[in-house]
Design a protein around this motif. Structure first.
Motif, PDB file in Angstrom:
ATOM      1  N   LEU A 164       1.179   5.343   0.711  1.00  0.00           N
ATOM      2  CA  LEU A 164       0.593   6.455   1.441  1.00  0.00           C
ATOM      3  C   LEU A 164       1.529   7.651   1.340  1.00  0.00           C
ATOM      4  N   ARG A 189       0.844  -1.189   0.000  1.00  0.00           N
ATOM      5  CA  ARG A 189       0.000   0.000   0.000  1.00  0.00           C
ATOM      6  C   ARG A 189       0.885   1.247   0.000  1.00  0.00           C
ATOM      7  N   ARG A 201       4.383  -1.674   3.465  1.00  0.00           N
ATOM      8  CA  ARG A 201       3.854  -0.377   3.065  1.00  0.00           C
ATOM      9  C   ARG A 201       4.990   0.513   2.568  1.00  0.00           C
TER      10      ARG A 201
END
Length: 440
Positions: free
Chosen positions: A304, A302, A336
């Motif tokens: 971010l 992910r 992440r």
């Protein structure tokens, strides 16, 4: 003749540069013989320096002894128009300044032969892509870097991730399956524009070479098939100085393309420099190695973003930990990437792994120049004891991982954002697999 009693050049090259692959040795042998016949001292120097500049002292001594009995004779030969001896004469200072005993003490080893084996595997990734791995430079009794069970292409990666921000087209292709191609030989897949871009990167002053590549649509496959001779034919009508500059740039380009045109089973195979070996020696048997091994596999993390109040690793990590601290500890995510912004530009990516019930910062990718380390180089943010650090490095030096030696998913940023400085590697993505990065 200084070379009268010496072994043939092919034997010298093979014995001294035994760490190179067969294709590179064959290319170097023919190129050296051709340059010697032409008396092109400057061209021969430029051809050899990338391979000899980090040669260990024992190998260098043996080669000098094979070519001539004393260093004085090498220096005298500089007046005799013997190209190889001239090139090697420039390397005498390297040999004279090198203190083998001091180097042994610094690296914490006691076997000079082992030091030579370590340095034999050294190559600059900007000029060569080595299949040697860190474990080949370890001492007897040292545990090897954990063997990867699967080849890179044999892993499975989900193409979609719920809640993922929009990604640029090349990144979408990456996670749709193009990731399987990222350890394949790239140079043969480059367009003429990409070959020209690499030529300018290696030889910024040789703009004529880039023009010829583009105008004649000489893509990677054509260049590798035709070699230096194909490219050099285009500069026969130029003035001598410009022709020599272009020919030297062509040799440098072809040297890079040939040595980089190999397939690797996993990223572990690219870790072969002395600093890579230092990293393994420092971190073996620690919790960092399995974490790094996991981060060097294909995955779909992910992404971010954050524009931190204070842009240091410690402060940024503290700020994001407060934001993530309330998340469900039972989540299924394991990796992440946090894209750190400053003035709207992504300055670096921070690579996180889930460690028990928290997120653990492992490494960070910088999209800026740090000395000779270009955009896309990366740092390890852990000490061997697992403590967080701004930049780890051995013996008071900062470790710089190459932009070519990390998975492409480390370099992805969300759609709509721009790099502070885009890594060259992204401009050289094979268009057939990834499309054009400029499409976004």
């Amino acid at each position: 003749d200084l070379f009268l009693d010496c072994p043939c050049m092919a034997e010298l090259m093979r014995d001294t540069l035994s760490g190179l692959d067969e294709a590179t040795l064959t290319y170097l042998e023919s190129a050296v013989e051709e340059l010697r016949e032409e008396g092109d001292e400057e061209g021969l120097r430029e051809l050899l320096e990338p391979y000899f500049e980090e040669l260990d002292p024992l190998k260098l001594e043996n080669l000098l002894s094979s070519l001539c009995p004393t260093s004085t004779q090498v220096k005298k030969s500089m007046d005799l128009e013997v190209p190889v001896a001239v090139a090697l004469g420039d390397l005498l200072k390297f040999r004279e300044d090198f203190d083998p005993q001091n180097d042994v003490e610094q690296m914490g080893v006691v076997n000079n032969e082992a030091v030579a084996d370590d340095k034999k595997s050294t190559k600059k990734i900007a000029k060569s892509r080595s299949r040697k791995c860190a474990s080949e430079g370890l001492q007897d009794g040292e545990e090897e870097w954990p063997e990867e069970e699967l080849a890179w292409r044999d892993f499975e990666v989900p193409s979609r991730l719920e809640g993922q921000p929009k990604l640029p087209n090349w990144a979408k292709r990456l996670f749709d399956g193009a990731w399987r191609e990222e350890l394949q030989p790239w140079p043969r897949l480059w367009t003429a524009d990409q070959v020209a871009l690499m030529s300018l990167h290696l030889s910024p002053k040789a703009t004529k070479v880039a023009s010829v590549l583009r105008n004649n649509e000489l893509d990677g496959s054509l260049c590798l098939a035709g070699g230096v001779k194909l490219l050099s034919e285009e500069f026969s009508g130029l003035k001598q100085a410009e022709s020599d500059l272009c020919k030297a740039a062509c040799r440098r380009l072809m040297d890079w393309m040939k040595t980089f045109d190999v397939e690797c089973r996993c990223y572990r195979e690219l870790y072969s420099s002395p600093s890579d070996l230092d990293l393994w020696r420092s971190f073996r048997n620690t919790e960092v190695v399995p974490a790094l091994k996991l981060a060097l596999r294909p995955t779909h993390p992910r992404y971010l973003t954050i524009e931190p109040k204070v842009r240091t690793v410690k402060a940024t990590d503290a700020e994001i930990q407060q934001r993530w601290g309330s998340e469900d500890a039972e989540g299924t995510e394991t990796l992440r990437v946090l894209c750190v912004l400053e003035n709207g530009l992504v300055q670096h990516n921070m690579i996180y792994l889930r460690n028990s019930s928290s997120w653990w910062l492992l490494a960070s990718v910088d999209f800026a120049w740090h000395g000779e380390a270009g955009p896309g180089h990366w740092h390890l943010n852990r000490t061997p004891h697992g403590e967080q650090i701004e930049h780890w490095g051995p013996r008071n030096n900062v470790y710089h991982g190459e932009a070519w030696n990390c998975p492409l998913w480390w370099l992805v940023i969300p759609k709509g954002h721009s790099y502070a400085h885009r890594p060259l590697r992204l401009d050289l993505l094979p268009v057939a697999a990834f499309g054009s990065i400029d499409d976004d």
